[in-house]
Design a protein around this motif. Sequence first.
Motif, PDB file in Angstrom:
ATOM      1  N   ILE A   1      13.689   8.699   0.661  1.00 63.53           N
ATOM      2  CA  ILE A   1      12.735   7.896   1.427  1.00 63.53           C
ATOM      3  C   ILE A   1      11.659   7.339   0.509  1.00 63.53           C
ATOM      4  O   ILE A   1      11.244   6.183   0.634  1.00 63.53           O
ATOM      5  N   ALA A   2      11.202   8.152  -0.448  1.00 63.97           N
ATOM      6  CA  ALA A   2      10.205   7.659  -1.396  1.00 63.97           C
ATOM      7  C   ALA A   2      10.755   6.506  -2.218  1.00 63.97           C
ATOM      8  O   ALA A   2      10.043   5.547  -2.530  1.00 63.97           O
TER       9      ALA A   2
ATOM     10  N   GLN B   1       0.830  -1.204   0.000  1.00 62.15           N
ATOM     11  CA  GLN B   1       0.000   0.000   0.000  1.00 62.15           C
ATOM     12  C   GLN B   1       0.863   1.252   0.000  1.00 62.15           C
ATOM     13  O   GLN B   1       1.883   1.327   0.693  1.00 62.15           O
ATOM     14  N   SER B   2       0.439   2.237  -0.768  1.00 58.86           N
ATOM     15  CA  SER B   2       1.124   3.516  -0.810  1.00 58.86           C
ATOM     16  C   SER B   2       0.734   4.358   0.392  1.00 58.86           C
ATOM     17  O   SER B   2      -0.415   4.331   0.850  1.00 58.86           O
ATOM     18  N   MET B   3       1.689   5.152   0.883  1.00 56.04           N
ATOM     19  CA  MET B   3       1.354   6.056   1.988  1.00 56.04           C
ATOM     20  C   MET B   3       0.480   7.219   1.519  1.00 56.04           C
ATOM     21  O   MET B   3      -0.019   7.991   2.319  1.00 56.04           O
ATOM     22  N   TRP B   4       0.282   7.356   0.179  1.00 50.99           N
ATOM     23  CA  TRP B   4      -0.558   8.416  -0.376  1.00 50.99           C
ATOM     24  C   TRP B   4      -1.911   7.876  -0.860  1.00 50.99           C
ATOM     25  O   TRP B   4      -2.625   8.571  -1.561  1.00 50.99           O
ATOM     26  N   ARG B   5      -2.243   6.663  -0.491  1.00 53.13           N
ATOM     27  CA  ARG B   5      -3.377   5.983  -1.142  1.00 53.13           C
ATOM     28  C   ARG B   5      -4.722   6.655  -0.909  1.00 53.13           C
ATOM     29  O   ARG B   5      -5.655   6.435  -1.686  1.00 53.13           O
TER      30      ARG B   5
ATOM     31  N   GLY C   1       5.372   5.045  -5.576  1.00 56.91           N
ATOM     32  CA  GLY C   1       4.776   4.168  -6.579  1.00 56.91           C
ATOM     33  C   GLY C   1       3.276   4.125  -6.584  1.00 56.91           C
ATOM     34  O   GLY C   1       2.682   3.277  -7.251  1.00 56.91           O
ATOM     35  N   ARG C   2       2.652   5.070  -5.898  1.00 60.99           N
ATOM     36  CA  ARG C   2       1.196   5.072  -5.837  1.00 60.99           C
ATOM     37  C   ARG C   2       0.553   4.971  -7.224  1.00 60.99           C
ATOM     38  O   ARG C   2      -0.401   4.227  -7.431  1.00 60.99           O
ATOM     39  N   LEU C   3       1.097   5.712  -8.207  1.00 60.35           N
ATOM     40  CA  LEU C   3       0.551   5.690  -9.559  1.00 60.35           C
ATOM     41  C   LEU C   3       1.431   4.919 -10.528  1.00 60.35           C
ATOM     42  O   LEU C   3       1.024   4.678 -11.667  1.00 60.35           O
ATOM     43  N   ILE C   4       2.616   4.526 -10.077  1.00 57.68           N
ATOM     44  CA  ILE C   4       3.503   3.717 -10.910  1.00 57.68           C
ATOM     45  C   ILE C   4       2.954   2.298 -11.047  1.00 57.68           C
ATOM     46  O   ILE C   4       2.859   1.749 -12.153  1.00 57.68           O
ATOM     47  N   LEU C   5       2.597   1.709  -9.933  1.00 55.71           N
ATOM     48  CA  LEU C   5       2.140   0.322  -9.952  1.00 55.71           C
ATOM     49  C   LEU C   5       0.882   0.124 -10.802  1.00 55.71           C
ATOM     50  O   LEU C   5       0.803  -0.840 -11.573  1.00 55.71           O
TER      51      LEU C   5
END
Length: 217
Positions: free
Chosen positions: A60-61, A4-8, A39-43
Amino acid sequence: MRTQSMWRHTLTFFPQFLAVLKERAEPDSTVTVIGASDGRLILPLVSAGYRVVAIERDPIAVHGGEVQLPGDNTGHAMGLIERLKLEGLNGRVQVVEEDFLVSEPLGTTSDAVWTSCSWHYGANHRRPLGEFVYRMQRLVRPGGLYGAEFMMPVEQRHHLLEHYTSPERLRRYFIGDWDVLLTLRTDEFTERAHVGQLQDHTPRMGLFLAARASTLS
């Protein structure tokens, strides 16, 4: 996805970009993402069949590490590289850990380029907004797609910064070989606290999609 992305939980116009991309780009096309974050939008792009160039300067990202969380807490964030590996997608993503505004990280163009709320960050205010836009444009091949979602002004201080812009103001950068496909905007809305914005806040967002002419003049 297993990670899960931390920006989800933050709002995004990415589904609109992906829909237009599917209409205009062949399967296995290459998409460059400026400000890839974790990677929120990469994946989702890779899962949809695209090859991705992910440009991100935040260590960190990219690699993961400790982050400040809402509620005066800290936690470990999984980085882009680890997420790609765990999802089995790292073979289709080229991770470029560089500052997009300092170096020219790519020698080739892509079928599409995308950025999500990158240029309003204070670290990018040292360069004019037009430079960020033009650098992205240079990455788009003839016939390719340009997509950006961005913060629009809400507070008085935002109106003094060109990096909090609007679809109308962005149009001046897209004349000649560009065709504006879609612009959208939100009203002000309340977003819950998240990494990087530790209090509930009230943003506005815009979307700008444009296509480059197949044959450049």
